[in-house]
Design a protein around this motif. Structure first.
Motif, mmCIF file in Angstrom:
data_model
loop_
_atom_site.group_PDB
_atom_site.id
_atom_site.type_symbol
_atom_site.label_atom_id
_atom_site.label_comp_id
_atom_site.label_asym_id
_atom_site.label_seq_id
_atom_site.Cartn_x
_atom_site.Cartn_y
_atom_site.Cartn_z
ATOM 1 N N UNK A 1 0.804 -1.223 0.000
ATOM 2 C CA UNK A 1 0.000 0.000 0.000
ATOM 3 C C UNK A 1 0.842 1.281 0.000
ATOM 4 N N UNK A 2 2.116 1.150 0.333
ATOM 5 C CA UNK A 2 2.977 2.341 0.384
ATOM 6 C C UNK A 2 3.797 2.504 -0.899
ATOM 7 N N UNK A 3 3.708 1.513 -1.760
ATOM 8 C CA UNK A 3 4.575 1.488 -2.943
ATOM 9 C C UNK A 3 3.972 2.297 -4.087
ATOM 10 N N UNK A 4 4.746 3.219 -4.632
ATOM 11 C CA UNK A 4 4.314 4.000 -5.795
ATOM 12 C C UNK A 4 5.257 3.686 -6.944
ATOM 13 N N UNK A 5 4.803 2.808 -7.830
ATOM 14 C CA UNK A 5 5.640 2.469 -8.984
ATOM 15 C C UNK A 5 5.499 3.554 -10.055
ATOM 16 N N UNK A 6 6.350 3.446 -11.085
ATOM 17 C CA UNK A 6 6.374 4.436 -12.175
ATOM 18 C C UNK A 6 6.531 5.843 -11.611
ATOM 19 N N UNK A 7 7.235 5.952 -10.522
ATOM 20 C CA UNK A 7 7.422 7.250 -9.869
ATOM 21 C C UNK A 7 8.918 7.510 -9.716
ATOM 22 N N UNK A 8 9.418 8.263 -10.662
ATOM 23 C CA UNK A 8 10.862 8.515 -10.717
ATOM 24 C C UNK A 8 11.184 9.759 -9.892
ATOM 25 N N UNK A 9 12.058 9.638 -8.952
ATOM 26 C CA UNK A 9 12.489 10.840 -8.222
ATOM 27 C C UNK A 9 13.397 11.636 -9.146
ATOM 28 N N UNK A 10 12.934 12.832 -9.518
ATOM 29 C CA UNK A 10 13.694 13.644 -10.474
ATOM 30 C C UNK A 10 14.580 14.656 -9.762
ATOM 31 N N UNK A 11 14.095 15.165 -8.637
ATOM 32 C CA UNK A 11 14.883 16.161 -7.901
ATOM 33 C C UNK A 11 14.441 16.186 -6.447
ATOM 34 N N UNK A 12 15.385 16.476 -5.587
ATOM 35 C CA UNK A 12 15.079 16.627 -4.173
ATOM 36 C C UNK A 12 15.943 17.731 -3.606
ATOM 37 N N UNK A 13 15.310 18.680 -2.928
ATOM 38 C CA UNK A 13 16.070 19.817 -2.392
ATOM 39 C C UNK A 13 15.731 19.981 -0.917
ATOM 40 N N UNK A 14 16.757 20.103 -0.116
ATOM 41 C CA UNK A 14 16.554 20.326 1.312
ATOM 42 C C UNK A 14 16.155 21.771 1.547
ATOM 43 N N UNK A 15 15.035 21.968 2.232
ATOM 44 C CA UNK A 15 14.567 23.304 2.574
ATOM 45 C C UNK A 15 14.972 23.553 4.027
ATOM 46 N N UNK A 16 15.924 24.440 4.185
ATOM 47 C CA UNK A 16 16.498 24.654 5.507
ATOM 48 C C UNK A 16 15.584 25.463 6.418
ATOM 49 N N UNK A 17 14.621 26.161 5.833
ATOM 50 C CA UNK A 17 13.680 26.912 6.670
ATOM 51 C C UNK A 17 12.558 26.000 7.163
ATOM 52 N N UNK A 18 12.020 25.245 6.234
ATOM 53 C CA UNK A 18 10.900 24.358 6.598
ATOM 54 C C UNK A 18 11.394 23.049 7.201
ATOM 55 N N UNK A 19 12.683 22.788 7.109
ATOM 56 C CA UNK A 19 13.288 21.559 7.630
ATOM 57 C C UNK A 19 12.654 20.321 7.015
ATOM 58 N N UNK A 20 12.614 20.317 5.717
ATOM 59 C CA UNK A 20 12.108 19.133 5.027
ATOM 60 C C UNK A 20 12.699 19.071 3.609
ATOM 61 N N UNK A 21 12.488 17.920 3.018
ATOM 62 C CA UNK A 21 12.935 17.723 1.635
ATOM 63 C C UNK A 21 11.769 18.026 0.693
ATOM 64 N N UNK A 22 12.035 18.804 -0.338
ATOM 65 C CA UNK A 22 11.044 19.059 -1.388
ATOM 66 C C UNK A 22 11.396 18.173 -2.572
ATOM 67 N N UNK A 23 10.498 17.255 -2.859
ATOM 68 C CA UNK A 23 10.790 16.239 -3.865
ATOM 69 C C UNK A 23 9.933 16.446 -5.111
ATOM 70 N N UNK A 24 10.578 16.311 -6.251
ATOM 71 C CA UNK A 24 9.863 16.354 -7.527
ATOM 72 C C UNK A 24 9.962 14.980 -8.158
ATOM 73 N N UNK A 25 8.821 14.400 -8.475
ATOM 74 C CA UNK A 25 8.838 13.084 -9.105
ATOM 75 C C UNK A 25 8.103 13.161 -10.445
ATOM 76 N N UNK A 26 8.201 12.080 -11.187
ATOM 77 C CA UNK A 26 7.526 12.039 -12.485
ATOM 78 C C UNK A 26 6.008 11.991 -12.314
ATOM 79 N N UNK A 27 5.537 11.783 -11.083
ATOM 80 C CA UNK A 27 4.083 11.767 -10.843
ATOM 81 C C UNK A 27 3.652 12.881 -9.890
ATOM 82 N N UNK A 28 4.440 13.906 -9.799
ATOM 83 C CA UNK A 28 4.046 15.044 -8.974
ATOM 84 C C UNK A 28 5.048 15.326 -7.860
ATOM 85 N N UNK A 29 4.730 16.349 -7.083
ATOM 86 C CA UNK A 29 5.645 16.792 -6.023
ATOM 87 C C UNK A 29 5.148 16.325 -4.662
ATOM 88 N N UNK A 30 6.062 16.233 -3.735
ATOM 89 C CA UNK A 30 5.691 15.991 -2.340
ATOM 90 C C UNK A 30 6.829 16.490 -1.456
#
Ligand SMILES: Cc1cc2nc3c(=O)[nH]c(=O)nc-3n(C[C@H](O)[C@H](O)[C@H](O)COP(=O)(O)OP(=O)(O)OC[C@H]3O[C@@H](n4cnc5c(N)ncnc54)[C@H](O)[C@@H]3O)c2cc1C
Length: 527
Positions: free
Chosen positions: A117-146
């Motif tokens: 249930x946690x697996x997202x196939x066909x989801x390529x991580x294209x970019x990930x940037x550490x946000x030092x203010x929000x203290x989280x990773x901003x991820x861009x994938x082929x199926x959207x951002x999170x």
């Protein structure tokens, strides 16, 4: 919790489709669904962390064991050991199981332990940037951002096929493919085939295809050390016994573990054991290759251990056949008709197969993850070589954990959970201590020369040099992973959860703060 897997290893059925759209935010984003990713997911579930996703760029899980489908593909670590300790499998068919079985095993583990249930196939991580203010990773994938508090990369080291750096690769007129992208539509029967490379994959598929082809030309750059493969099929009574008495399975695993650990002595002692191991490998070669001229060309001229030691009983016998030729002077170029060796001779063939390994020092995830100072992992590593503290964390990349394979994932996450965050020191632990760095520089001193092995720009290898645990002085034995503790603050152990396995009630995810529990500030530590 340990679950013994029973015979129903039904691979394809276990691969579920992506469970809908990506969530906007998760506590943990695991990238990759090989052994590392699946092992991490199971461990998170065991700890009651359900707020996570596994991002997989391919359309099914399995990593290495999904991608490598070449004939003869199998593990070269005994199956009882090359499996999760929490999911021993009494039904392995052989001591070294073939790829379809390992893939089915991984899929089965994912299904049984509730990872799908946690697996997202066909989801390529294209970019990930550490946000030092929000203290989280901003991820861009082929199926959207999170966004994710924590990123665990299980992207693997042997994922991107490497091709020889010679002119003309790609110009060949007939079928040409890499062993990790085997083209099963190409019928090799009666064909003239060129195999470039003699590494771990090639020594498995060369014997498998040799009986089929009309002529096989094997292009060898560096002859590998090859020792006998202690393989055999397991009998039904053995498997039944392991099913009924799991303790015996554990004993078998432990025996294999210690046997392999002891083998390491051959690479760490003052040379006598290594010499003995080399003599055994030479005897193996002599037994299987009667022709002294061919034997000389297949004999390594560097110390055993500088390059991966291979195991095979059928590679040398495949090479001595009349229709198989070994070319050991290297490849100069690939042409539309075939392969030109370093002496200028063109070998005309119908099919070219590249068994040339992987781009281990150039993993794509290194280019797409950007840390606190706006530098990518790749840029970070281009200065000092590929290195990570305990092979896992990199300074400047908070809440990022790099995993490889099945053992590290479990051991590391267990350590993070069990030991708490009690050994954290600001400022230092994100970087490897000098002593550890020194040990990470590759083969032990005096181990001989490595001819053309992969190394970082600074000539360093990004792996820790392993030693038999009991031989390592106490002060040097692996300690708590401090950076992991700083950020990956998992919920406390719950005996009831353990008793109930993974069917525990959902826990409220702890999104923040991702700090050392004793601190008030939400600033991440160390990195
Ligand atoms: C033919 C072969 C045989 C091997 N045999 C052995 C053996 O016998 N013993 C041993 O110890 N090791 C062996 N290895 C090494 C093997 O790679 C590791 O043991 C282990 O399987 C690695 O697991 P992993 O999860 O770290 O990576 P992988 O299995 O490589 O999985 C990585 C996953 O990440 C996904 N991915 C990568 N980038 C992204 C992205 N940007 N976004 C989303 N997903 C991404 C990939 O698609 C892949 O599914 C072998 C390797 C090969 C190629």
């Amino acid at each position: 919790m340990t679950r013994t897997l029973e015979p129903t290893l039904q691979g394809a059925a276990a691969t579920a489709p992506a469970p809908g759209p990506l969530p906007a935010h998760v506590r943990v984003a695991v990238v990759g669904s090989g052994f590392a990713g699946i092992g991490t997911a199971v461990r998170l579930l065991q700890e009651g962390v359900e707020d996570f996703v596994v991002l997989e760029r391919a359309s099914s899980l399995g990593g290495t064991w999904r991608d490598n489908t070449y004939p003869g593909c199998a593990c070269d670590v005994p199956s009882h050991l090359y499996s999760f300790s929490f999911a021993p499998n009494p039904r392995w068919s052989r001591a070294f199981s073939p790829q379809p079985e390992i893939r089915a095993y991984l899929e089965d583990v994912a299904a049984r332990f509730g990872v799908l249930p946690h697996l997202h196939c066909d989801t390529d991580l294209l970019a990930g940037t550490w946000d030092d203010d929000a203290l989280l990773w901003r991820l861009t994938t082929s199926r959207g951002d999170l966004t994710a508090d924590i990123v665990v990369s299980g992207c693997g080291g042997l994922v991107e096929p490497a091709y020889p750096d010679v002119p003309g690769v790609g110009s060949f007129a007939g079928p040409a493919f890499h062993s990790a992208r085997w083209d099963h539509d190409v019928d090799l029967t009666g064909q003239r085939v060129a195999v470039v490379g003699t590494g771990a994959s090639a020594i498995q598929f060369v014997p498998a295809i040799a009986p089929q082809v009309a002529h096989l030309t094997v292009f060898q750059r560096t002859p590998p050390w090859i020792v006998p493969r202690l393989d055999r099929a397991y009998t039904e009574p053995e498997k039944a016994l392991w099913s009924r008495v799991p303790a015996l399975l554990h004993a078998s695993r432990a025996a294999k573990y210690w046997f392999r650990e002891l083998q390491l002595l051959a690479f760490t002692d003052d040379g006598r054991l290594r010499s003995a191991a080399q003599r055994e490998a030479r005897r193996h070669l002599a037994r299987q290759v009667p022709d002294p001229e061919l034997r000389a060309r297949l004999s390594p001229d560097y110390a055993m251990g500088c390059k991966r030691v291979l195991i095979s009983n059928d590679y040398y016998p495949a090479l001595v056949q009349d229709h198989v030729e070994v070319v050991d002077c290297g490849v100069r170029e690939v042409t539309p008709r075939g392969v030109v060796d370093a002496s200028g001779r063109e070998h005309e063939v119908d099919v070219v197969i590249y068994g040339t390994g992987f781009r281990v020092m150039d993993i794509p995830v290194a280019r797409c993850l950007t840390g606190r100072e706006g530098r990518t992992l790749g840029q970070e590593w281009s200065d000092g070589g590929v290195q990570a503290h305990r092979g896992t964390t990199v300074a400047g990349f908070p809440n990022l954990f790099l995993l490889l394979g099945q053992h590290r994932a479990r051991a590391q996450l267990r350590r993070v959970h069990d030991r708490g965050a009690d050994q954290l020191r600001p400022g230092g632990p994100a970087r490897a201590r000098p002593a550890r760095r020194a040990r990470a520089r590759g083969p032990p001193a005096g181990a001989g020369r490595l001819q053309r092995g992969p190394a970082g720009p600074a000539g360093r290898h990004g792996v820790e040099h392993r030693r038999l645990p009991l031989l390592v002085p106490r002060r040097e034995r692996p300690q708590l992973h401090p950076v992991a503790n700083a950020h990956l603050h998992l919920p406390a152990a719950d005996p009831a959860l353990r008793r109930r396995g993974l069917r525990a009630p959902h826990r409220r995810p702890q999104h923040r703060p991702l700090t050392h529990p004793s601190r008030k500030s939400t600033a991440p530590w160390c990195c």
